[in-house]
Write a protein that holds these residues in place. Sequence first.
Motif, short mmCIF file in Angstrom:
data_model
loop_
_atom_site.label_atom_id
_atom_site.label_comp_id
_atom_site.label_asym_id
_atom_site.label_seq_id
_atom_site.Cartn_x
_atom_site.Cartn_y
_atom_site.Cartn_z
N GLN A 132 35.40 39.26 32.80
CA GLN A 132 36.22 39.16 34.11
C GLN A 132 35.42 38.99 35.18
N GLU A 133 34.25 39.24 35.35
CA GLU A 133 33.34 39.20 36.55
C GLU A 133 33.10 37.53 36.39
N GLN A 142 35.02 35.10 35.24
CA GLN A 142 36.23 34.36 35.32
C GLN A 142 36.24 34.62 36.96
N ASP A 143 36.11 35.67 37.66
CA ASP A 143 36.40 35.65 39.04
C ASP A 143 35.41 34.57 39.76
N TYR A 153 40.80 34.39 28.81
CA TYR A 153 39.37 34.64 28.66
C TYR A 153 39.31 36.06 28.30
N PRO A 154 38.38 36.73 27.64
CA PRO A 154 38.18 38.17 27.24
C PRO A 154 37.98 39.17 28.45
N ASP A 155 38.47 40.44 28.18
CA ASP A 155 38.36 41.28 29.32
C ASP A 155 36.71 41.42 29.80
N TYR A 156 35.93 41.41 29.03
CA TYR A 156 34.52 41.44 29.50
C TYR A 156 33.95 40.51 30.32
#
Length: 224
Positions: A106-107, A109-110, A101-104
């Motif tokens: 992250q929320e 994804q969590d 997944y892209p870094d932006y």
Amino acid sequence: MNKVPENPLKNRKGEFSPLTVISALLVMLYITSNVMAVKVISIAGLSLFDAGTITFPFAYMLGDVLAEIWGYKTAKKVIILTFFCNLCFIIFTSIGIVLPYPDYMQETQDAYAYIFTYVPRIVFSSLVAFLSGEIVNAKVLVKIKERQKDGKKLFIRTIASSLVAYLFDTVLFVLLAFAGTVPASALLSMIAVQYVAKAIIEALLGTPLAYLLINFLKRHYDTL
């Protein structure tokens, strides 16, 4: 005895039969119940039961409708289908967690990982409890109907079958999921609270809805 005829194609009109609708709703309710199980309901500071306990009795209600209208064999097939649909749901959402997944994101994804990271023991317990409880529910309902001379008093069949099934479902789930990790007193408390909650929802909401749905099917489909 008032035998329940076994005919999965009974009452079929066109390609979109009532059996298709009931089966889809059962799958939806079971998967929804498992997702909602992540949310714990707390009243007056006490953690009582997970939110899935609210929707789970409605899955049993549809199991009642299946057994009442289409018979035990068809109900069992739909229950097993629901079991495998949930298993597929677990597998694919687990795969979704490990995909890149892209870094932006992250929320997101969590949050996704928090909801869909399954504890294997809990998953196993849930699957076993559901399959056992639903099959027992359908079997008991049909057996009671066969012993009733006139086939009336639906509420006796729905409530009695659900009370027996909830015992299987709740005891199996709690013991398989938590035995050895919490004190025996806590296990008993969990079983009692969940069982009572499911029984109340069944009596106040599940059975009236079963009456409405079964009567609707019998009124609108003359071969039932």
